[in-house]
Write an enzyme that holds these catalytic residues in place. Structure first.
Site, PDB file in Angstrom:
ATOM      1  CB  VAL B  98      -0.909   0.023   1.250  1.00  0.00           C
ATOM      2  CG1 VAL B  98      -1.831   1.246   1.226  1.00  0.00           C
ATOM      3  CG2 VAL B  98      -1.730  -1.258   1.355  1.00  0.00           C
ATOM      4  CB  CYS B  99       0.990   4.137   0.691  1.00  0.00           C
ATOM      5  SG  CYS B  99       1.289   5.896   0.855  1.00  0.00           S
ATOM      6  CB  THR B 100       5.821   4.999  -0.089  1.00  0.00           C
ATOM      7  OG1 THR B 100       5.797   4.762   1.317  1.00  0.00           O
ATOM      8  CG2 THR B 100       5.289   6.388  -0.382  1.00  0.00           C
TER       9      THR B 100
END
Lengths: 208, 208
Positions: B98-100
Site C-alpha cells: 500500500v502507498c509507498t
C-alpha cells in the site's frame, strides 16, 4: 490540541485508525492513546496496541474519539471507560465516535435524546440506550459527532477536521491520504448488499 | 493462512490497518505483526504497535502486506526489511503493498519491469526503482498486488479477499465494515484537488 484515541480490548482497529490518520498529523495535535491501564490492548482481529496514558492520567482532552467493537455487548460493561467518557465530555471541544462506539457514548449519558448514528446492525441497541437514531453516515449534533460502521470513521474525521481547521485543511489531508475511494464492489450498506449478506453479518458469519 | 502485516518505525498506520481489517477477521487467518525486533514500533503520527514476531522467526507467510511511510526515503534504507521481503516473496501466494510500500517491494527486487502503483506523489521514485508505474488505484500482476496512497489499501484488500475467498466473501466483509464511502469533499486525487493542494502535499505541509 490533545486528542484522546480510546483503546479497550477487542475494539475494532479501523474504527480508530481511520480518524487517527486524518487527525493526528498536524504539529498542533498531540495524540494520546488512552486505556484503563498501560497494558497492551489487543484489537478484535488481533492487532496489539500500546496505550500511552490511562483514564486516570488524561483528564482534560480537547477531543475524544471512541471506536466500536464486534464485542459491543461486552464493551458496554466497561464502566471504567464509560465513567471516564462521562467525566471528560463536559470539557471537550468535540466528542466523537465510530461504529458501535456511539453505544458507549449513550451508556455514558452523552446521547440522551440526541441524534446519532452507529453501525447499521446495532441501530436498535442505540435506540434502546436513549439516542435518536439516524441512518446517516455522519451525524453532527453540537459538540458530538458520530460515524456509522468501521470505515465511516474516515468520513467522520474529515468532516471534523473541516470544522476544526477549515475546509482547505480537510481537503489537504484527504489528498495526502489519497482518499478517492473506488470500492471494487457495491455492497457497503444492507440496502445495496441485500438481505442474505445482511443476515450473515448480523449472525457474525465471516468468510473462509 | 498466515498473513504477515509488516511493521517498521514511522510507517503509516492506515496503510496497514485498512488491509488488516479486511483480511484478518476470518477464522482461517492467523495474522502476524512482524518487524525487525519485538520492540514497540511507533507509526509516523505516533501510534505504538507491538510486533508479535520478527523477520528471523517468520519465514514462510502465505501473504505479506507492506505499508508505506511519510518517511519513505528512510524506509528504503531498511535493509533488514527489504532482505526479508526478497527472501519470503518466492513462496508467498500473494505479496501486497500500500502507498509507498511498493517502493520497498521494488527495492527488494520484486517489481523489476512489472506494473505497480504507489502514492501519487512518489510515482517518479517507483519508476526509478525499475517498476512499470501505473496510476491505477489497485494493480494486480501475477502474485503481486499494489495499492495507491494510504486509504487505497482498503480497496486493494477487498480485491485481494475476492481473489482468495470469492466475491461473496469480499462483499460480506465490505458490508461488515460498512464500506460505503461518502467523502465530504472531492479532493482525493491531485486532478480533483488541484495544483495548489498537490504542491502543498508534496512539500509536506500539514494543516493547523
Amino acid at each position: 490540541m490533545d486528542i484522546a484515541f480510546v483503546l479497550y480490548d477487542e475494539f475494532t482497529a479501523l474504527d480508530l485508525i481511520g480518524p487517527y490518520e486524518v487527525l493526528a498529523g498536524p504539529d498542533s495535535v498531540t495524540p494520546h492513546f488512552v486505556a484503563a491501564s498501560r497494558d497492551t490492548v489487543v484489537c478484535d482481529s488481533g492487532l496489539p496496541i500500546r496505550p500511552t496514558t490511562t483514564f486516570a492520567e488524561l483528564t482534560g482532552p480537547d477531543v475524544v474519539v471512541v471506536p466500536g467493537s464486534s464485542q459491543w455487548r461486552a464493551a458496554l460493561e466497561r464502566t471504567e471507560l464509560t465513567t471516564w467518557l462521562a467525566a471528560v465530555h463536559p470539557t471537550t471541544t468535540w466528542t466523537a465516535s465510530v461504529c458501535t462506539g456511539s453505544t458507549l457514548l449513550a451508556k455514558a449519558g452523552i446521547l440522551a435524546d440526541r441524534p446519532a448514528t452507529t453501525h447499521w446492525a446495532v441501530r436498535d441497541v442505540l435506540a434502546e440506550l436513549g439516542a435518536q437514531v439516524r441512518t446517516d453516515r455522519v451525524v453532527v449534533d453540537g459538540d458530538v459527532i458520530t460515524g456509522a460502521g468501521v470505515s465511516a470513521g474516515i468520513d467522520m474525521a474529515l468532516l471534523l477536521a473541516a470544522r476544526m481547521w477549515g475546509e482547505d485543511s480537510a481537503k489537504l489531508i484527504q489528498l495526502a491520504l489519497e482518499y478517492d475511494p473506488q470500492p471494487p464492489f457495491d455492497s457497503g450498506s444492507p440496502d445495496k448488499a441485500g438481505p442474505e449478506l445482511a443476515a450473515a453479518v448480523r449472525e457474525g458469519v465471516l468468510p473462509a
